[in-house]
Design a protein around this motif. Structure first.
Motif, PDB file in Angstrom:
ATOM      1  N   LYS A 273      15.922  -4.860  84.823  1.00  9.87           N
ATOM      2  CA  LYS A 273      15.619  -5.750  86.029  1.00  9.87           C
ATOM      3  C   LYS A 273      14.006  -5.645  86.726  1.00  9.87           C
ATOM      4  O   LYS A 273      13.991  -6.406  87.591  1.00  9.87           O
ATOM      5  CB  LYS A 273      16.664  -5.832  86.929  1.00  9.87           C
ATOM      6  CG  LYS A 273      17.972  -6.407  86.368  1.00  9.87           C
ATOM      7  CD  LYS A 273      19.190  -6.489  87.463  1.00  9.87           C
ATOM      8  CE  LYS A 273      20.330  -7.303  86.796  1.00  9.87           C
ATOM      9  NZ  LYS A 273      21.500  -7.452  87.539  1.00  9.87           N
ATOM     10  N   LEU A 341      16.186 -18.745  94.215  1.00 13.93           N
ATOM     11  CA  LEU A 341      16.254 -18.202  93.177  1.00 13.93           C
ATOM     12  C   LEU A 341      15.264 -16.908  93.065  1.00 13.93           C
ATOM     13  O   LEU A 341      15.226 -15.923  92.691  1.00 13.93           O
ATOM     14  CB  LEU A 341      16.228 -18.940  91.863  1.00 13.93           C
ATOM     15  CG  LEU A 341      16.209 -18.161  90.673  1.00 13.93           C
ATOM     16  CD1 LEU A 341      17.448 -17.431  90.254  1.00 13.93           C
ATOM     17  CD2 LEU A 341      16.052 -19.177  89.238  1.00 13.93           C
ATOM     18  N   LYS A 344      16.146 -14.098  95.453  1.00 14.27           N
ATOM     19  CA  LYS A 344      17.085 -13.060  94.577  1.00 14.27           C
ATOM     20  C   LYS A 344      16.166 -12.330  93.734  1.00 14.27           C
ATOM     21  O   LYS A 344      16.594 -11.034  93.516  1.00 14.27           O
ATOM     22  CB  LYS A 344      18.163 -13.976  93.981  1.00 14.27           C
ATOM     23  CG  LYS A 344      19.008 -14.719  94.671  1.00 14.27           C
ATOM     24  CD  LYS A 344      20.145 -15.509  94.047  1.00 14.27           C
ATOM     25  CE  LYS A 344      21.199 -16.104  94.848  1.00 14.27           C
ATOM     26  NZ  LYS A 344      21.985 -17.069  94.288  1.00 14.27           N
ATOM     27  N   CYS A 345      15.316 -12.980  92.910  1.00 15.15           N
ATOM     28  CA  CYS A 345      14.604 -12.182  91.788  1.00 15.15           C
ATOM     29  C   CYS A 345      13.897 -10.848  92.612  1.00 15.15           C
ATOM     30  O   CYS A 345      13.424  -9.886  91.951  1.00 15.15           O
ATOM     31  CB  CYS A 345      13.745 -13.033  91.127  1.00 15.15           C
ATOM     32  SG  CYS A 345      14.555 -14.068  89.792  1.00 15.15           S
ATOM     33  N   PRO A 354      19.368 -11.265  89.837  1.00 18.75           N
ATOM     34  CA  PRO A 354      20.025 -11.637  88.654  1.00 18.75           C
ATOM     35  C   PRO A 354      19.559 -11.154  87.187  1.00 18.75           C
ATOM     36  O   PRO A 354      18.290 -10.636  87.108  1.00 18.75           O
ATOM     37  CB  PRO A 354      19.811 -13.283  88.859  1.00 18.75           C
ATOM     38  CG  PRO A 354      18.448 -13.285  89.494  1.00 18.75           C
ATOM     39  CD  PRO A 354      18.386 -12.015  90.528  1.00 18.75           C
ATOM     40  N   SER A 355      19.947 -11.473  86.165  1.00 19.18           N
ATOM     41  CA  SER A 355      20.049 -11.097  84.978  1.00 19.18           C
ATOM     42  C   SER A 355      18.923 -12.255  84.615  1.00 19.18           C
ATOM     43  O   SER A 355      19.019 -13.199  85.045  1.00 19.18           O
ATOM     44  CB  SER A 355      20.888 -10.879  83.757  1.00 19.18           C
ATOM     45  OG  SER A 355      21.632 -12.031  83.709  1.00 19.18           O
ATOM     46  N   LYS A 357      19.298 -13.949  81.891  1.00 21.21           N
ATOM     47  CA  LYS A 357      20.198 -14.779  81.209  1.00 21.21           C
ATOM     48  C   LYS A 357      20.683 -16.021  82.101  1.00 21.21           C
ATOM     49  O   LYS A 357      20.812 -16.943  82.142  1.00 21.21           O
ATOM     50  CB  LYS A 357      21.341 -14.456  80.514  1.00 21.21           C
ATOM     51  CG  LYS A 357      22.246 -15.099  79.914  1.00 21.21           C
ATOM     52  CD  LYS A 357      23.614 -14.538  79.443  1.00 21.21           C
ATOM     53  CE  LYS A 357      24.484 -15.470  78.802  1.00 21.21           C
ATOM     54  NZ  LYS A 357      25.764 -14.932  78.155  1.00 21.21           N
ATOM     55  N   GLU A 358      21.084 -15.235  83.519  1.00 22.64           N
ATOM     56  CA  GLU A 358      21.445 -16.049  84.580  1.00 22.64           C
ATOM     57  C   GLU A 358      20.147 -16.926  85.180  1.00 22.64           C
ATOM     58  O   GLU A 358      20.616 -18.174  85.637  1.00 22.64           O
ATOM     59  CB  GLU A 358      22.097 -15.100  85.697  1.00 22.64           C
ATOM     60  CG  GLU A 358      23.042 -14.346  85.536  1.00 22.64           C
ATOM     61  CD  GLU A 358      23.619 -13.176  86.611  1.00 22.64           C
ATOM     62  OE1 GLU A 358      24.643 -12.939  86.762  1.00 22.64           O
ATOM     63  OE2 GLU A 358      22.762 -12.703  86.957  1.00 22.64           O
ATOM     64  N   GLU A 361      20.020 -19.896  83.029  1.00 20.02           N
ATOM     65  CA  GLU A 361      21.015 -21.079  83.148  1.00 20.02           C
ATOM     66  C   GLU A 361      20.851 -21.625  84.478  1.00 20.02           C
ATOM     67  O   GLU A 361      21.079 -22.828  84.517  1.00 20.02           O
ATOM     68  CB  GLU A 361      22.510 -20.174  83.331  1.00 20.02           C
ATOM     69  CG  GLU A 361      22.721 -19.570  81.975  1.00 20.02           C
ATOM     70  CD  GLU A 361      23.786 -18.769  81.958  1.00 20.02           C
ATOM     71  OE1 GLU A 361      24.506 -18.167  83.175  1.00 20.02           O
ATOM     72  OE2 GLU A 361      24.581 -18.350  80.824  1.00 20.02           O
ATOM     73  N   THR A 362      20.349 -20.799  85.674  1.00 20.90           N
ATOM     74  CA  THR A 362      20.236 -21.526  86.809  1.00 20.90           C
ATOM     75  C   THR A 362      18.909 -22.490  86.715  1.00 20.90           C
ATOM     76  O   THR A 362      18.982 -23.566  87.320  1.00 20.90           O
ATOM     77  CB  THR A 362      19.838 -20.475  88.025  1.00 20.90           C
ATOM     78  OG1 THR A 362      20.963 -19.406  87.969  1.00 20.90           O
ATOM     79  CG2 THR A 362      19.545 -21.005  89.313  1.00 20.90           C
TER      80      THR A 362
END
Length: 370
Positions: A273, A341, A344-345, A354-355, A357-358, A361-362
Motif C-alpha cells: 500500500k 478517494l 483515503k489513498c 484502500p487496496s 482493487k478497491e 472498483e470505486t
C-alpha cells in the motif's frame, strides 16, 4: 519533475533479490547475452514486434520465461539515427529515451519500419545495471494491457539499452504540466479513463501471484497510447512484496519526493500500500494540474499531498483548487468523490488506505456520474 534519490550503481554483478525469479528461464528458442564478467540475461532471438498481444489476456498474465528480442547496438544505433538529438522523446534517471524505427525486413511493410522507444543508459546515471536488469526481469514476464510492453534489450560491453512499444501520446506528466499551445488540457472523461487504466495496471501488480511493489508511481511513469489508454512504465525500482508471514520488506529508500509514502521515507519499510499513496498523489495532480512538489508555491504548499488534504473533503474548497483549464466542465459530485478517494489513498498509515482493487472498483462507479 520530482527529485529522485538513490545511490550510484554501475556494478555489473547481477542481483536477483526482489525479482520475479532467481534467474530468467531459458528455453530452446532463447539466446543468452553474456558480459565480460560472466553475468547472463536470456532473451528470444526469434521475437517479433507483433507477438505477445494483450488482447487474449485482458486481466494480465505472468509469462514463464521472457519473450524478449536481443538487439545489437548497431541495430539500435541505426534505428535512432545514431541517437540523434531530434529523436529524443524524454529523459529520466536511467538516461535518454529515443524514438526509433526498426527495419523488420518484411516486404509488405513500409520503409519507415516499426516505431519503438529506445532507452539508453547514461554512464553518469544514478541508476545502473541493477535497475536495467529489474526492467528485463519484471517487464520481460509481466503482461497486462495497462503495462507498457518491453520488446527487447541490448547489452554490449558497457552499453545497456531497452526497447519498448512506442506510446504516441507521451507521458501524463507532459499533458498535465507541459507548456505551449501544442499541449491541450485533458477533458474530464479522458482524465478518468487514464486514472482507471493506471489503477488497473497497479492492481494487477499487487494482486499477481508475486505481489509486485512498483515503488515509483508518478505522472511521468504513466504513458499514453494513441487512444489515451494508460500504461505504467519504468520498472527499474520494482520489488517483490512481503511474504504471507511479513507485513513489509525493508529496503534502501529510492523513488521520487512528493510521491513516496511517508512510512517508506521515514523507515525504509515498504508495503504494497505504499504504492497506493503515490496513486493518491497522482489523483490530486489530475484534479488540480499542480505538481507533487513545487518549490515555487507559497510556503506550506510545496508538498501537494500534505497541502491539499483539507480541500479534498469539502466541495466548495475543492472547487478552489480544481484545474482552471477544465473551465468547470466536470461533474462536481464525481470530482468530490474522487477527491475523497484521494484522501483515503493519502492516509498516514498503510492499513487505512484502500487496496488498488478497491480503487479500480470505486473509480469505475464514477465514470458516468454527473
Amino acid at each position: 519533475m520530482g527529485i529522485c534519490w538513490a545511490s550510484p550503481s554501475d556494478n555489473r554483478s547481477p542481483t536477483t533479490t526482489g525479482q520475479l525469479s532467481t534467474s530468467v528461464g531459458i528455453s530452446h528458442t532463447t539466446t543468452t547475452t553474456t558480459s565480460s564478467d560472466g553475468s547472463t540475461i536470456s532473451g528470444n532471438s526469434r521475437f517479433s514486434v507483433a507477438s505477445g498481444s494483450d488482447d487474449a489476456y485482458p486481466n494480465g498474465q505472468i509469462l514463464p520465461t521472457p519473450n524478449l528480442r536481443i538487439f545489437s547496438f548497431l541495430e539500435l544505433k541505426n534505428a535512432t539515427k545514431s541517437f540523434r538529438t531530434d529523436t529524443v522523446l524524454g529523459e529520466g534517471g536511467f538516461g535518454k529515451v529515443y524514438k526509433g524505427w526498426l527495419d523488420e525486413r518484411v516486404p509488405s511493410k513500409s520503409s519507415s519500419g516499426t516505431v519503438v522507444a529506445v532507452k539508453k543508459l547514461n554512464s553518469e546515471s544514478l541508476q545502473g545495471f541493477q535497475e536495467w536488469q529489474s526492467e528485463v526481469n519484471f517487464l520481460g514476464r509481466l503482461s497486462h494491457p495497462n503495462l507498457v510492453k518491453l520488446l527487447g534489450y541490448c547489452w554490449e560491453d558497457k552499453e545497456l539499452l531497452l526497447v519498448y512499444e512506442f506510446m504516441q501520446k507521451g507521458s501524463l506528466e507532459n499533458h498535465l504540466f507541459g507548456r505551449g499551445s501544442a499541449v491541450q488540457p485533458l477533458p474530464w472523461d479522458i482524465r478518468l479513463k487514464i486514472l482507471i487504466g493506471a489503477a488497473r495496471g497497479l492492481a494487477f501488480l499487487h494482486t499477481s501471484e508475486k505481489h509486485v511493489i512498483y515503488r515509483d508511481f508518478k505522472a511521468s511513469n504513466i504513458l499514453l497510447d494513441g487512444s489515451y489508454n494508460a500504461k505504467i512504465s519504468d520498472f527499474g525500482l520494482a520489488k517483490l512484496g512481503p511474504s504471507e508471514s511479513q507485513s513489509h520488506v525493508t529496503t534502501r529508500v529510492m523513488g521520487t519526493y512528493g510521491y513516496a509514502a511517508p512510512e517508506y521515507v521515514a523507515t525504509g519499510h515498504l508495503y504494497v500500500k505504499s504504492d497506493v499513496y503515490g496513486f493518491g498523489v497522482v489523483l490530486v495532480e489530475m484534479l488540480t494540474a499542480l505538481r507533487a512538489i513545487d518549490a515555487n508555491r507559497p510556503s506550506g504548499q510545496h508538498n501537494l499531498g500534505d497541502w491539499v488534504k483539507p480541500y479534498l473533503a469539502d466541495r466548495r474548497k475543492l472547487k478552489n483548487i480544481m484545474d482552471s483549464r477544465l473551465e468547470g466542465k466536470y461533474p462536481s459530485k464525481a470530482a468530490l468523490q474522487i477527491a475523497q478517494l484521494a484522501l483515503k489513498c493519502l492516509g498516514p498509515e498503510p492499513k487505512t488506505r484502500p487496496s488498488m482493487k478497491e480503487v479500480v472498483e470505486t473509480l469505475g462507479t464514477y465514470r458516468f456520474k454527473q
